[in-house]
Design a protein around this motif. Structure first.
Motif, PDB file in Angstrom:
ATOM      1  N   VAL A  91       0.822  -1.225  -0.008  1.00 23.62           N
ATOM      2  CA  VAL A  91      -0.065   0.018  -0.090  1.00 23.62           C
ATOM      3  C   VAL A  91       0.880   1.315  -0.098  1.00 23.62           C
ATOM      4  O   VAL A  91       1.638   1.209   1.020  1.00 23.62           O
ATOM      5  N   SER A  92       0.797   2.106  -0.998  1.00 20.12           N
ATOM      6  CA  SER A  92       1.450   3.397  -1.173  1.00 20.12           C
ATOM      7  C   SER A  92       0.803   4.425  -0.489  1.00 20.12           C
ATOM      8  O   SER A  92       1.278   5.665  -0.100  1.00 20.12           O
ATOM      9  N   ASN A  93      -0.522   4.341  -0.520  1.00 20.15           N
ATOM     10  CA  ASN A  93      -1.371   5.386  -0.159  1.00 20.15           C
ATOM     11  C   ASN A  93      -2.769   5.030   0.276  1.00 20.15           C
ATOM     12  O   ASN A  93      -3.420   3.857  -0.328  1.00 20.15           O
ATOM     13  N   VAL A  94      -3.452   5.706   1.127  1.00 17.72           N
ATOM     14  CA  VAL A  94      -4.753   5.122   1.534  1.00 17.72           C
ATOM     15  C   VAL A  94      -5.759   6.434   1.174  1.00 17.72           C
ATOM     16  O   VAL A  94      -5.689   7.543   1.405  1.00 17.72           O
ATOM     17  N   LEU A  95      -7.016   6.077   0.485  1.00 15.91           N
ATOM     18  CA  LEU A  95      -7.888   6.853   0.401  1.00 15.91           C
ATOM     19  C   LEU A  95      -9.317   6.565   0.767  1.00 15.91           C
ATOM     20  O   LEU A  95      -9.733   5.593   0.845  1.00 15.91           O
ATOM     21  N   VAL A  96     -10.040   7.615   1.551  1.00 16.40           N
ATOM     22  CA  VAL A  96     -11.362   7.146   1.999  1.00 16.40           C
ATOM     23  C   VAL A  96     -12.353   8.079   1.142  1.00 16.40           C
ATOM     24  O   VAL A  96     -12.256   9.286   1.023  1.00 16.40           O
ATOM     25  N   THR A  97     -13.215   7.396   0.518  1.00 12.12           N
ATOM     26  CA  THR A  97     -14.286   8.066  -0.260  1.00 12.12           C
ATOM     27  C   THR A  97     -15.665   7.894   0.169  1.00 12.12           C
ATOM     28  O   THR A  97     -16.276   6.905   0.731  1.00 12.12           O
ATOM     29  N   GLY A  98     -16.343   8.991   0.467  1.00  9.54           N
ATOM     30  CA  GLY A  98     -17.569   8.934   1.119  1.00  9.54           C
ATOM     31  C   GLY A  98     -18.018  10.511   1.201  1.00  9.54           C
ATOM     32  O   GLY A  98     -17.304  11.450   0.713  1.00  9.54           O
ATOM     33  N   LEU A  99     -19.313  10.744   1.711  1.00 11.33           N
ATOM     34  CA  LEU A  99     -19.882  11.965   1.721  1.00 11.33           C
ATOM     35  C   LEU A  99     -20.346  12.154   3.043  1.00 11.33           C
ATOM     36  O   LEU A  99     -20.894  11.122   3.884  1.00 11.33           O
ATOM     37  N   GLY A 100     -20.747  13.384   3.604  1.00 10.46           N
ATOM     38  CA  GLY A 100     -21.318  13.828   4.671  1.00 10.46           C
ATOM     39  C   GLY A 100     -20.701  13.016   6.144  1.00 10.46           C
ATOM     40  O   GLY A 100     -19.534  13.026   6.201  1.00 10.46           O
TER      41      GLY A 100
END
Ligand code: F6R
Length: 344
Positions: free
Chosen positions: A38-47
């Motif tokens: 893993v070279s980076n972490v991304l959290v995707t979501g809203l509100g």
């Protein structure tokens, strides 16, 4: 107070310490994403489903060797590839931006983990063989902040990307259990910080200021909770940045400035120079706004300190709702928007 609370927001608030405990357990027991390196972490979501990503970004910045970013959009940033670990988070599982970002993450070959109570996100993840971390339903997403943040810490620890979170969870739960005794509705104004804050913010425009790297997400969350629970406007910003622009805007118009009430969030981890900036800034704005409150985090670890302020802000926003005779639970405007969008 309980009478205008059709969605039991007070009950959900009371249950936050146990929610945090349960959230950690779920993260420790969940399946893990398939990720080689893993070279980076991304959290995707809203509100309410995205703010846990912001908490993760701030919490992990001094503890993790890979960066964490938060995505609140249909699309993903260009750098996302097979080395990205993505947490696709939607409490309902039906938020269209998150579903779109999930599909995009699949196309890019990223390692994905879905965090949801069900809905389309769960169906899609199961269809694709993507691990699902299923959390309990029945809450407003913004009342599920423990479930929407802490499982990620457990997963990252189990993947070897984070260390030593466990001890902080015990302290967090104990600290929140202690604080709620003074924040609960049965606790009188004299000993209830959230009621005192709500009284000061009543008929005023709240301006919440935190600090980069410590309380920035608390300020953002406090503002959002006043919007969603109280149904009132509120604004937030962070030190030191606000010293370079926002502060200049406290000269005119005087009659509007008198309607502002500033809350400064303080934490033991704030940079020493930021602490001095807060004092000087308070002296400047106190002359023109209706009032300034400083609230300090409690606890030792970063999780306890951050959540102690979140808890106070959450209770304040619900008390403020009841002072306006507003039901803190339903967010009819968001529901209306989602229905309208679904039909187009
Ligand atoms: C409602 C709330 C909203 C939702 C947002 C996304 O309590 O906090 O901000 O979180 O509309 O919906 P979900 O979380 O279902 O993906």
């Amino acid at each position: 107070m309980y009478k205008v609370d059709s969605m039991d927001m007070f009950k959900a608030l009371w249950g936050l310490p146990e929610q945090c405990q349960d959230a950690w357990r779920l993260g420790m027991e969940s399946p893990l994403p398939q990720a080689a390196a893993v070279s980076n972490v991304l959290v995707t979501g809203l509100g309410g489903s995205a703010i846990g990503g912001d908490l993760l970004r701030v919490y992990s910045s001094g503890k993790m060797s890979v960066p964490v970013a938060v995505n609140r959009d249909y699309l993903l940033p260009e750098y996302v590839d097979e080395s990205t670990l993505i947490f696709a988070i939607s409490y309902s599982g039906n938020t269209e931006e998150t579903l779109s970002a999930y599909e995009e993450a699949r196309r890019r070959g990223a390692s994905i983990m879905a965090l949801t109570t069900g809905g389309k996100l769960k169906q899609m993840a199961e269809r694709d063989g993507v691990p699902v971390l299923e959390i309990p339903g029945g809450l407003a997403p913004r009342a599920a902040t423990g479930y929407l943040f802490l499982p990620m810490l457990a997963v990252l620890q189990r993947m070897g990307l984070l260390q030593g979170v466990e001890g902080e969870i015990d302290e967090l739960v104990r600290c929140l259990q202690e604080i709620r005794e003074s924040l609960k509705p049965e606790s009188p104004l004299e000993s209830n910080l959230a009621k005192q804050l709500a009284r000061n913010l009543h008929n005023r425009i709240p301006v919440i200021w935190g600090a980069s790297g410590t309380t920035e997400v608390v300020a953002q969350r406090f503002k959002g909770q006043i919007n969603e629970n109280t149904k009132a406007p509120a604004y937030w910003n962070v030190f030191p940045e606000l010293n370079h622009n926002e502060l200049v805007g406290f000269e005119v118009p005087k009659e509007l400035l008198e309607k502002l009430h500033v809350v400064i969030l303080k934490d033991a981890g704030d940079h020493p120079r930021v602490k001095i900036r807060m004092d000087i800034t308070k002296g400047i704005v106190a002359k023109v706004v209706s009032g300034v409150n400083e609230i300090k985090s409690s606890g030792e670890g970063m999780l306890a300190r951050i959540y102690s302020l979140i808890y106070t802000g959450d209770y304040t926003s619900v008390y403020l709702a009841t002072m306006y005779g507003v039901d803190p639970g339903p967010v009819k405007i968001i529901d209306y928007l989602k229905t309208e969008l679904a039909g187009r």
